[in-house]
Structures are given as C-alpha cells and as structure tokens.
Design a protein around this motif. Structure first.
Motif, PDB file in Angstrom:
ATOM      1  N   THR A  24      -7.287   1.450   1.509  1.00 17.80           N
ATOM      2  CA  THR A  24      -6.083   0.905   0.638  1.00 17.80           C
ATOM      3  C   THR A  24      -5.381   1.687  -0.393  1.00 17.80           C
ATOM      4  O   THR A  24      -6.086   2.682  -0.607  1.00 17.80           O
ATOM      5  CB  THR A  24      -6.719  -0.553   0.122  1.00 17.80           C
ATOM      6  OG1 THR A  24      -7.804   0.048  -0.903  1.00 17.80           O
ATOM      7  CG2 THR A  24      -7.455  -1.373   0.959  1.00 17.80           C
ATOM      8  N   THR A  64      -3.014  -3.645  -0.009  1.00 18.08           N
ATOM      9  CA  THR A  64      -2.031  -2.919   0.808  1.00 18.08           C
ATOM     10  C   THR A  64      -2.724  -1.676   0.974  1.00 18.08           C
ATOM     11  O   THR A  64      -3.303  -0.934   0.566  1.00 18.08           O
ATOM     12  CB  THR A  64      -0.839  -2.931  -0.286  1.00 18.08           C
ATOM     13  OG1 THR A  64       0.176  -2.225   0.508  1.00 18.08           O
ATOM     14  CG2 THR A  64      -1.061  -1.789  -1.458  1.00 18.08           C
ATOM     15  N   LEU A  65      -2.076  -1.104   2.065  1.00 16.89           N
ATOM     16  CA  LEU A  65      -2.525  -0.083   2.889  1.00 16.89           C
ATOM     17  C   LEU A  65      -1.773   1.386   2.184  1.00 16.89           C
ATOM     18  O   LEU A  65      -0.589   1.187   2.085  1.00 16.89           O
ATOM     19  CB  LEU A  65      -2.511   0.024   4.217  1.00 16.89           C
ATOM     20  CG  LEU A  65      -3.254  -1.075   5.100  1.00 16.89           C
ATOM     21  CD1 LEU A  65      -2.691  -1.027   6.517  1.00 16.89           C
ATOM     22  CD2 LEU A  65      -4.706  -0.913   4.884  1.00 16.89           C
ATOM     23  N   VAL A  67      -1.150   3.961   3.507  1.00 16.58           N
ATOM     24  CA  VAL A  67      -0.219   4.623   4.735  1.00 16.58           C
ATOM     25  C   VAL A  67       1.187   3.900   4.493  1.00 16.58           C
ATOM     26  O   VAL A  67       2.265   4.226   5.001  1.00 16.58           O
ATOM     27  CB  VAL A  67      -0.670   4.642   6.051  1.00 16.58           C
ATOM     28  CG1 VAL A  67      -1.747   5.625   6.121  1.00 16.58           C
ATOM     29  CG2 VAL A  67      -1.162   3.359   6.400  1.00 16.58           C
TER      30      VAL A  67
ATOM     31  N   TYR B   6      -2.159   2.613  13.444  1.00 15.95           N
ATOM     32  CA  TYR B   6      -1.224   2.117  12.670  1.00 15.95           C
ATOM     33  C   TYR B   6       0.308   2.692  12.845  1.00 15.95           C
ATOM     34  O   TYR B   6       0.625   3.943  13.388  1.00 15.95           O
ATOM     35  CB  TYR B   6      -1.300   2.701  11.292  1.00 15.95           C
ATOM     36  CG  TYR B   6      -0.056   2.642  10.103  1.00 15.95           C
ATOM     37  CD1 TYR B   6       0.148   1.228   9.686  1.00 15.95           C
ATOM     38  CD2 TYR B   6       0.775   3.610   9.721  1.00 15.95           C
ATOM     39  CE1 TYR B   6       1.215   1.054   8.758  1.00 15.95           C
ATOM     40  CE2 TYR B   6       1.728   3.515   8.946  1.00 15.95           C
ATOM     41  CZ  TYR B   6       1.955   1.966   8.486  1.00 15.95           C
ATOM     42  OH  TYR B   6       2.824   2.078   7.646  1.00 15.95           O
ATOM     43  N   ILE B  27       2.314  -6.306  10.427  1.00 14.47           N
ATOM     44  CA  ILE B  27       2.120  -6.289   9.151  1.00 14.47           C
ATOM     45  C   ILE B  27       3.469  -6.195   8.276  1.00 14.47           C
ATOM     46  O   ILE B  27       4.149  -5.149   8.430  1.00 14.47           O
ATOM     47  CB  ILE B  27       0.894  -5.505   8.540  1.00 14.47           C
ATOM     48  CG1 ILE B  27       0.714  -5.459   7.113  1.00 14.47           C
ATOM     49  CG2 ILE B  27       1.694  -4.029   9.041  1.00 14.47           C
ATOM     50  CD1 ILE B  27      -0.651  -4.884   6.645  1.00 14.47           C
ATOM     51  N   GLY B  29       3.954  -7.887   4.054  1.00 14.50           N
ATOM     52  CA  GLY B  29       3.273  -7.945   2.839  1.00 14.50           C
ATOM     53  C   GLY B  29       1.696  -7.462   2.998  1.00 14.50           C
ATOM     54  O   GLY B  29       1.206  -6.859   2.041  1.00 14.50           O
ATOM     55  N   GLY B  30       1.199  -8.183   4.169  1.00 19.85           N
ATOM     56  CA  GLY B  30      -0.246  -7.729   3.936  1.00 19.85           C
ATOM     57  C   GLY B  30      -1.220  -8.528   3.262  1.00 19.85           C
ATOM     58  O   GLY B  30      -2.352  -8.408   3.476  1.00 19.85           O
ATOM     59  N   LEU B  34      -4.571  -8.332   5.282  1.00 19.58           N
ATOM     60  CA  LEU B  34      -5.577  -7.476   4.935  1.00 19.58           C
ATOM     61  C   LEU B  34      -6.839  -8.080   4.497  1.00 19.58           C
ATOM     62  O   LEU B  34      -8.101  -7.439   4.561  1.00 19.58           O
ATOM     63  CB  LEU B  34      -5.021  -6.538   3.941  1.00 19.58           C
ATOM     64  CG  LEU B  34      -3.958  -5.547   4.644  1.00 19.58           C
ATOM     65  CD1 LEU B  34      -3.298  -4.762   3.508  1.00 19.58           C
ATOM     66  CD2 LEU B  34      -4.595  -4.504   5.669  1.00 19.58           C
ATOM     67  N   LYS B  38     -10.502  -7.432   6.193  1.00 17.36           N
ATOM     68  CA  LYS B  38     -11.496  -6.709   5.465  1.00 17.36           C
ATOM     69  C   LYS B  38     -12.842  -7.736   5.668  1.00 17.36           C
ATOM     70  O   LYS B  38     -13.886  -7.296   5.657  1.00 17.36           O
ATOM     71  CB  LYS B  38     -11.413  -7.011   3.924  1.00 17.36           C
ATOM     72  CG  LYS B  38     -10.487  -6.013   3.304  1.00 17.36           C
ATOM     73  CD  LYS B  38     -10.372  -6.042   1.873  1.00 17.36           C
ATOM     74  CE  LYS B  38      -9.419  -5.241   1.546  1.00 17.36           C
ATOM     75  NZ  LYS B  38      -9.200  -4.978  -0.124  1.00 17.36           N
ATOM     76  N   LYS B 105       4.582  -8.724  -3.085  1.00 17.70           N
ATOM     77  CA  LYS B 105       4.442  -8.281  -1.589  1.00 17.70           C
ATOM     78  C   LYS B 105       4.561  -9.276  -0.739  1.00 17.70           C
ATOM     79  O   LYS B 105       4.946  -9.088   0.426  1.00 17.70           O
ATOM     80  CB  LYS B 105       2.745  -7.921  -1.590  1.00 17.70           C
ATOM     81  CG  LYS B 105       2.615  -6.682  -2.214  1.00 17.70           C
ATOM     82  CD  LYS B 105       3.397  -5.381  -1.935  1.00 17.70           C
ATOM     83  CE  LYS B 105       2.970  -5.031  -0.479  1.00 17.70           C
ATOM     84  NZ  LYS B 105       3.983  -3.684   0.013  1.00 17.70           N
TER      85      LYS B 105
END
Lengths: 172, 211
Positions: A24, A64-65, A67, B6, B27, B29-30, B34, B38, B105
């Motif tokens: 992240t 958020t990632l 990358v 990715y 993806i 805003g994620g 995400l 997780k 986001k």
C-alpha cells in the motif's frame, strides 16, 4: 508474480522503488522510504491516521496501492514544514493543544490542510443546509469535514479551534 | 493479501482484453476492493488499473440530463455545481456516506459495483450466500439491525450499500454499459451513469440518513 518499478514523488523528492504490487502507499512511505510520520491505525480506511495529500486531495494511504501513484505529487506530514518553520496548521495544533497522545495528529493535520483547500474551492459537506451555496466554515462544518479522522483521546474541541484559527488567518 | 499481477490499462479495449480471466478485476479507487483483498474475501490474480482511461467527465446530454463517467470521484460529483443546483438529492446522498478521504478516491462506477457491507459478508467464519453461494445467511438469525427491511429474501437480507445509488434510483438514473465482453455476455465491465433532466417539483427532495 513480480515486482514493479515505480517512481514516487514524495514531498518534492523523487524516489525510484522496486515494489511488490501488494504494497500500500502507507507501507511504501513507512517501510520503504522511512517516512514514519504517517501512521497506521485501522488499516481499513476508517480512522484517518494514514491521511496524506495526493495531487492536492486528502486520501487514506492504507487503501491505495503504491504502484498506482507513479507521477503523483504526494505530501506527508514531513513535507508540510517550510524552511524549518512549522506549517501554520502544525503551529495551530500546538497552540490550541489539539492533541494528547499524538498518534492521530499527522493524519489530522494533513486532513485539516486539505479541508481548507476544499472549502476554498466551495465544496459542500453533509452539514451544508443548501448544497447549491458556498458554505460558511462553522464549527459544525469543520467537525463534519473532519469526520474521517478519529481521535481516541478526544481532542476534538481543540482540533476544531486550531482549524478555525488557521481558517480565519490566525497567528503564524 | 494474495499475490496478483498489476497492469495499467492503456485503452478501454485493451483493459477489457486484459480482463478476460475470471479472476481478473478492474481497480479504480480501490477503497472497497483493497479492503476485501486484505481480508482475502476478494482474491484476484490479475488487477487492471483503469485510472488512466478517460472516464472522468460529467457531460450534459442532449435531453438536458447529465452523463457521469465511471471514474468521476464521489467528491467531484458531489461538488459539481450542475449536480448541486439541479440534483441536490444526489449531492446530499453522496456526502452522507463515508469520509472526504474515501470520497476523494471512490468512483461512481465503483460505488455502484461495491460489495455489500453486511458484517457477515466480512466475517469469513460465518456463512454468507453472497460470499459463498449456498452456504446460508448468518444475518437472518444474527445481529441484523443494520440490514434491510424491504426487498429481502430467505437467502439474503443485506441492505444495498450505496447511498448514491438510492438517490440515483429516485432520480430515474440509468447505468449505461459502455463495453461488454463477448466471452462473458452480460457481465458489466464498464459503467457510466446517466441522470435524466430535472423535472420541476413542488417539493424539493432532500436526503436524510436514518441509520
């Protein structure tokens, strides 16, 4: 699965990183760049301790990632000071005693800095009676706009007064 | 989080072509995906980042409505003066949910496609028909004060997670599919929302969240 090369611009400095895409933005800042001012609280977007400013907007860096942020301008609490002087919002938090343990404070301050920009841009909030008008930044508006930052020490009244002070052009 | 490949999308067509694997996900805003990754409730092996695509505009339609791109953030939509003047209900509904950090986001398309917020969907030790079809619904006999009252079934009593979608429904908005995959007919791969022209009303609708 392989790592990704990503260049992150943090507080005006460019960093080339080789990252697992699962990292992240929060973990990249803390674990890879050593910028531990940004805190990990809930790690699920509810507490706001990880708030940073990306391209002028505050976001939860835990959701958020890293990358996904190549080329973005990322500002953390370490990047707010100007030539060794505290940012006006940092100084106001000290002056108004807007913290107790301080764990949520970097997120609170990044959030508050972005809040003022959003208000200046005329953004409404859920506390705005008529969303078609540019709202006045009352204490109720500040509290609603800061609702994404939790403080377990409950320093809320002093946080609101610190933000109001800066909004009104308070002392530096 | 399970490992994944990715990829940044270069075009709508290439994004759709890249996402042909059943375990691929887009993806944006994620903020929902995400969180679920997780917890390993979502385990995509291939993540296609669609943020580079030009889906971030709010446009006027010939009929006098608005066409809202899938990548318009919740914040941008709520702050848009056209929305605030003509569809204040939509602005208020968006502002009633989440926090500014999340709304900065979260996107319009993602908001419509987000998964349920029922706590039993998130608890992998409990049965949930939405997470594992056929496993049962723990919410039926569980702590369900926040679950739905209307439109429920014996299989699921989750409330729809989106405030924005409820306001859009009240405004007779439609979701437009821009592209669909021939390999998976009917599966939404890209969405835009359309809000029809505002009709004069004697009563101005407003949004009040009650939970």
């Amino acid at each position: 699965m392989h790592n990704e090369n990503v260049a992150l611009t943090v507080n005006g400095r460019r960093h080339a990183l080789d990252l697992d895409p699962r990292v992240t933005l929060l973990d990249a800042l803390r674990e890879h760049l050593g910028l531990t001012g940004t805190k990990k609280g809930c790690d699920q977007g509810q507490c706001g301790a990880c708030t940073v400013i990306v391209n002028g907007q505050r976001i939860n860096s835990c959701l958020t990632l890293a990358v996904m942020h190549a080329g973005d301008e990322i500002t953390t609490i370490e990047g707010l000071e100007e030539d060794g002087d505290l940012h006006p919002m940092q100084a106001a938090f000290v002056r108004h005693d807007g913290l107790q343990c301080g764990y949520c404070t970097p997120g609170q301050i990044c959030s508050a800095v972005a809040l003022l920009a959003e208000h200046k841009a005329g953004w409404p909030s859920y506390a705005t009676a008529d969303v078609a008008t540019a709202p006045v930044l009352t204490d109720v508006e500040i509290a609603e706009r800061m609702s994404g930052n939790i403080c377990r020490c409950s320093a809320y009244p002093n946080i609101v007064s610190a933000i109001r002070d800066v909004a009104e052009g308070g002392r530096r | 989080m399970k490992p994944f490949r990715y990829e940044r999308a270069r075009s709508l067509a290439s994004a759709c072509a890249s996402a042909t694997e059943p375990t691929a996900k887009f993806i944006a805003g994620g903020t929902n995906l995400l969180d679920l990754m997780k917890l390993q409730i979502e385990t995509p092996t291939h993540l296609v980042d669609i943020n580079p695509l030009s889906l971030g505009d709010i446009e006027e339609t010939a009929e006098g409505g608005l066409r809202i791109g899938a990548l318009v953030t919740n914040s941008a939509l709520a702050a848009d003066m056209g929305v605030r003047r003509r569809y204040p209900l939509l602005s208020q509904a968006i502002l009633a949910g989440a926090s500014t950090q999340l709304r900065n986001k979260a996107t319009t398309g993602g908001n419509l496609l987000q998964r349920t917020r029922c706590p039993y969907f998130y608890d992998t030790t409990k049965p949930c028909n939405k997470r594992v079809p056929g496993s049962g619904c723990a919410a039926l006999g569980g702590i369900n004060r926040m679950n739905a009252v209307l439109g429920v079934s014996d299989d699921c009593i989750a409330a729809h997670p989106s405030d924005m979608a409820v306001a859009m429904s009240a405004l007779d908005a439609r979701a437009l599919k821009q592209l669909r995959l021939t390999a998976q007919p009917g599966r939404f791969r890209s969405t835009r929302s359309i809000v029809p022209p505002a009709t004069p009303r004697i009563l101005k609708p407003c949004w009040r969240r009650v939970n």
